[in-house]
Design an enzyme around this catalytic site. Structure first.
Site, short mmCIF file in Angstrom:
data_model
loop_
_atom_site.label_atom_id
_atom_site.label_comp_id
_atom_site.label_asym_id
_atom_site.label_seq_id
_atom_site.Cartn_x
_atom_site.Cartn_y
_atom_site.Cartn_z
N ASP A 1 0.99 -1.32 -0.38
CA ASP A 1 0.22 -0.37 0.10
C ASP A 1 0.06 1.07 0.37
OD1 ASP A 1 -3.89 0.54 0.74
OD2 ASP A 1 -1.83 2.52 1.16
N ILE A 2 0.21 2.20 0.01
CA ILE A 2 1.37 3.08 -1.54
C ILE A 2 1.28 4.14 0.05
CG2 ILE A 2 -0.48 5.00 -2.02
CD1 ILE A 2 1.59 5.66 -4.13
N ASN B 1 -13.01 -3.18 1.99
CA ASN B 1 -13.81 -1.83 2.27
C ASN B 1 -14.70 -1.51 1.35
OD1 ASN B 1 -12.26 -0.37 4.60
ND2 ASN B 1 -11.24 0.02 3.11
N GLU C 1 -12.20 3.42 -1.71
CA GLU C 1 -11.43 5.00 -2.76
C GLU C 1 -11.25 4.30 -3.78
OE1 GLU C 1 -7.91 6.20 -1.35
OE2 GLU C 1 -9.18 6.51 0.90
N VAL C 2 -11.04 3.57 -4.05
CA VAL C 2 -10.35 2.10 -4.96
C VAL C 2 -12.01 1.40 -5.78
CG1 VAL C 2 -8.56 1.84 -6.53
CG2 VAL C 2 -7.96 2.84 -4.85
N HIS D 1 -10.89 -5.20 -3.81
CA HIS D 1 -8.97 -5.68 -3.02
C HIS D 1 -9.12 -5.97 -1.57
CE1 HIS D 1 -9.79 -1.48 -2.76
NE2 HIS D 1 -9.13 -1.50 -1.55
N HIS E 1 -7.14 -5.30 2.25
CA HIS E 1 -6.30 -4.69 3.09
C HIS E 1 -5.31 -5.74 3.97
CE1 HIS E 1 -6.82 -0.40 1.70
NE2 HIS E 1 -7.72 -1.22 1.94
#
Ligand code: AMP
Length: 111
Positions: A33-34, A91, A99-100, A104, A106
């Site tokens: 994760d960025i 999420n 957000e994206v 995905h 986490h």
């Protein structure tokens, strides 16, 4: 919600945008994760075009779902999170503050 290819994970999967790939499987990638929220924070992302967890479970093949879940476990093992424990978070939608809009999970831990 229809899948929109104009999202960062689609570009990462198709190598249009660089990322730190930790593991790549047939149907998934694991990237760092960025903006990490723990000392270890990676994202397990299916390569298929799914908006969120529910969309993935409803439309992905059994093989994709199996491979993806194995990917989570491979990440846990590779990052040595088993002993200290970890969190898995996906999420979804507005309440989830996703957000994206590409499915995905986490994986967070202390490593
Ligand atoms: P969410 O959709 O709310 O589950 O969060 C999306 C996650 O993707 C956030 O933790 C971001 O820090 C992460 N993220 C966004 N862009 C990138 C990127 N280019 N490379 C890696 N992680 C990213």
């Amino acid at each position: 919600m229809a899948y929109d290819k104009n999202n960062i994970f689609f570009k990462i999967i198709h190598k249009e945008v660089p990322s730190e790939i930790i593991i790549e499987g047939k149907y998934f990638i694991v990237i760092k994760d960025i903006k990490p929220k723990a000392s270890v924070h990676v994202l397990v992302i299916p390569k298929g075009e799914y908006t969120d967890y529910g969309d993935f479970i409803e439309r992905a093949s059994s093989e994709e779902i199996f491979d993806f879940n194995k990917g989570i476990q491979l990440a846990i093992e590779k990052l040595q999170l088993k002993k200290g424990g970890y969190r898995l978070i996906s999420n979804c939608g507005d309440f989830g503050e996703q957000e994206v809009p590409h499915m995905h999970v986490h994986v967070l831990g202390n490593g």
